[in-house]
Design a protein around this motif. Structure first.
Motif, mmCIF file in Angstrom:
data_model
loop_
_atom_site.group_PDB
_atom_site.id
_atom_site.type_symbol
_atom_site.label_atom_id
_atom_site.label_comp_id
_atom_site.label_asym_id
_atom_site.label_seq_id
_atom_site.Cartn_x
_atom_site.Cartn_y
_atom_site.Cartn_z
ATOM 1 N N LEU A 125 10.945 9.138 -3.789
ATOM 2 C CA LEU A 125 9.751 9.948 -4.685
ATOM 3 C C LEU A 125 9.610 11.421 -4.140
ATOM 4 N N SER A 126 10.570 12.036 -3.524
ATOM 5 C CA SER A 126 10.304 13.400 -2.828
ATOM 6 C C SER A 126 8.823 13.733 -2.575
ATOM 7 N N VAL A 127 8.377 12.733 -1.893
ATOM 8 C CA VAL A 127 7.266 13.022 -1.112
ATOM 9 C C VAL A 127 7.519 13.038 0.403
ATOM 10 N N SER A 128 6.617 13.598 1.132
ATOM 11 C CA SER A 128 6.938 13.292 2.986
ATOM 12 C C SER A 128 6.250 11.930 3.223
ATOM 13 N N PRO A 129 6.898 11.418 4.339
ATOM 14 C CA PRO A 129 6.522 10.164 4.806
ATOM 15 C C PRO A 129 4.793 9.916 4.880
ATOM 16 N N ALA A 130 4.500 11.065 5.536
ATOM 17 C CA ALA A 130 2.813 11.064 5.476
ATOM 18 C C ALA A 130 2.299 10.885 4.023
ATOM 19 N N GLU A 131 2.796 11.818 3.166
ATOM 20 C CA GLU A 131 2.157 11.431 1.745
ATOM 21 C C GLU A 131 2.040 9.877 1.288
ATOM 22 N N MET A 132 3.294 9.227 1.882
ATOM 23 C CA MET A 132 3.182 7.702 1.448
ATOM 24 C C MET A 132 2.226 7.079 1.947
ATOM 25 N N LEU A 133 1.772 7.368 3.172
ATOM 26 C CA LEU A 133 0.484 6.767 3.784
ATOM 27 C C LEU A 133 -0.826 7.349 3.560
ATOM 28 N N LYS A 134 -1.081 8.168 2.717
ATOM 29 C CA LYS A 134 -2.335 8.566 2.129
ATOM 30 C C LYS A 134 -3.137 7.417 1.470
ATOM 31 N N LEU A 135 -3.537 6.303 2.208
ATOM 32 C CA LEU A 135 -4.302 5.018 1.552
ATOM 33 C C LEU A 135 -5.569 5.333 1.353
ATOM 34 N N ASN A 136 -5.846 4.389 0.195
ATOM 35 C CA ASN A 136 -7.405 4.554 -0.209
ATOM 36 C C ASN A 136 -8.140 3.565 0.508
ATOM 37 N N SER A 137 -8.526 3.859 1.609
ATOM 38 C CA SER A 137 -9.173 2.554 2.525
ATOM 39 C C SER A 137 -10.583 2.874 2.514
ATOM 40 N N ASP A 138 -11.229 3.876 1.983
ATOM 41 C CA ASP A 138 -12.667 3.972 1.992
ATOM 42 C C ASP A 138 -13.442 3.552 0.940
ATOM 43 N N ALA B 98 7.042 -1.744 11.774
ATOM 44 C CA ALA B 98 6.489 -1.898 10.448
ATOM 45 C C ALA B 98 5.085 -1.573 10.280
ATOM 46 N N LEU B 99 4.702 -1.501 8.917
ATOM 47 C CA LEU B 99 3.460 -0.689 8.486
ATOM 48 C C LEU B 99 2.048 -1.226 9.450
ATOM 49 N N LEU B 100 2.085 -2.657 9.569
ATOM 50 C CA LEU B 100 0.972 -3.037 10.150
ATOM 51 C C LEU B 100 0.743 -2.523 11.615
ATOM 52 N N ASN B 101 1.845 -2.540 12.425
ATOM 53 C CA ASN B 101 1.906 -2.130 13.720
ATOM 54 C C ASN B 101 1.359 -0.283 13.443
ATOM 55 N N ILE B 102 2.030 0.184 12.509
ATOM 56 C CA ILE B 102 1.710 1.629 12.710
ATOM 57 C C ILE B 102 0.487 1.803 12.199
ATOM 58 N N CYS B 103 -0.490 0.778 11.642
ATOM 59 C CA CYS B 103 -1.874 1.157 11.051
ATOM 60 C C CYS B 103 -2.873 0.627 12.368
ATOM 61 N N LYS B 104 -1.925 -0.438 13.199
ATOM 62 C CA LYS B 104 -2.656 -0.706 14.451
ATOM 63 C C LYS B 104 -2.863 0.359 15.440
ATOM 64 N N LEU B 105 -1.630 1.257 15.580
ATOM 65 C CA LEU B 105 -1.630 2.235 16.477
ATOM 66 C C LEU B 105 -2.599 3.588 15.998
ATOM 67 N N ALA B 106 -2.620 3.720 14.732
ATOM 68 C CA ALA B 106 -3.358 4.673 14.073
ATOM 69 C C ALA B 106 -5.039 4.409 14.481
ATOM 70 N N ASP B 107 -5.325 3.096 14.344
ATOM 71 C CA ASP B 107 -6.571 2.663 14.740
ATOM 72 C C ASP B 107 -6.776 2.749 16.223
ATOM 73 N N ALA B 108 -5.983 2.673 17.053
ATOM 74 C CA ALA B 108 -6.149 2.647 18.513
ATOM 75 C C ALA B 108 -6.126 4.303 18.889
ATOM 76 N N LEU B 109 -5.526 5.093 17.974
ATOM 77 C CA LEU B 109 -5.639 6.685 18.564
ATOM 78 C C LEU B 109 -6.604 7.269 17.527
ATOM 79 N N SER B 110 -7.117 6.508 16.871
ATOM 80 C CA SER B 110 -8.437 7.027 16.056
ATOM 81 C C SER B 110 -7.930 8.194 14.997
#
Lengths: 79, 79
Positions: free
Chosen positions: A66-79, B55-67
């Protein structure tokens, strides 16, 4: 009462929504994305529906396709 | 001649380096991080050494733990 459009905090569902968004921005079908990233269309369908706990290497393959960075992939709308 | 400090483009190694960086910024040991995120210290060691396709769920768990946000976790130094 919960509906299908209820906001979710499930990271797998949010990632699926993000992937759909990035794919559609490019005007690609699932089939086209599958060809670009070398994954099965059925697997991508599962990811987009939030049914797959996709791992880092595949997240990075999708980012490349998709020609984006891995970080761009994880910009999730969680709020 | 390749050395241990050779730059890498392996996403698993880059993610491991990123995790070490975020953990050390907090002054945490692997053991402390393991307690915060509910994963085994030995598993985290493997992730930090780039030996695990996390995998993604563990990446998100680490993100939570690291704020930090999940996207912050994937800011990899690949250039």
């Amino acid at each position: 009462m919960p509906t299908d459009s209820q906001p979710t905090s499930d990271p797998l569902v949010l990632f699926g929504q993000r992937l759909v968004q990035l794919r559609k921005e490019r005007g690609w079908s699932q089939e086209q994305l599958a060809l670009e990233c070398g994954m099965a269309r059925s697997y991508l369908g599962g990811v987009e529906r939030g049914k797959r706990n996709i791992a880092l290497l595949n997240i990075c393959k999708l980012a490349d396709a998709l020609s984006v960075s891995p970080a761009e992939m994880l910009k999730l709308n969680s709020d």
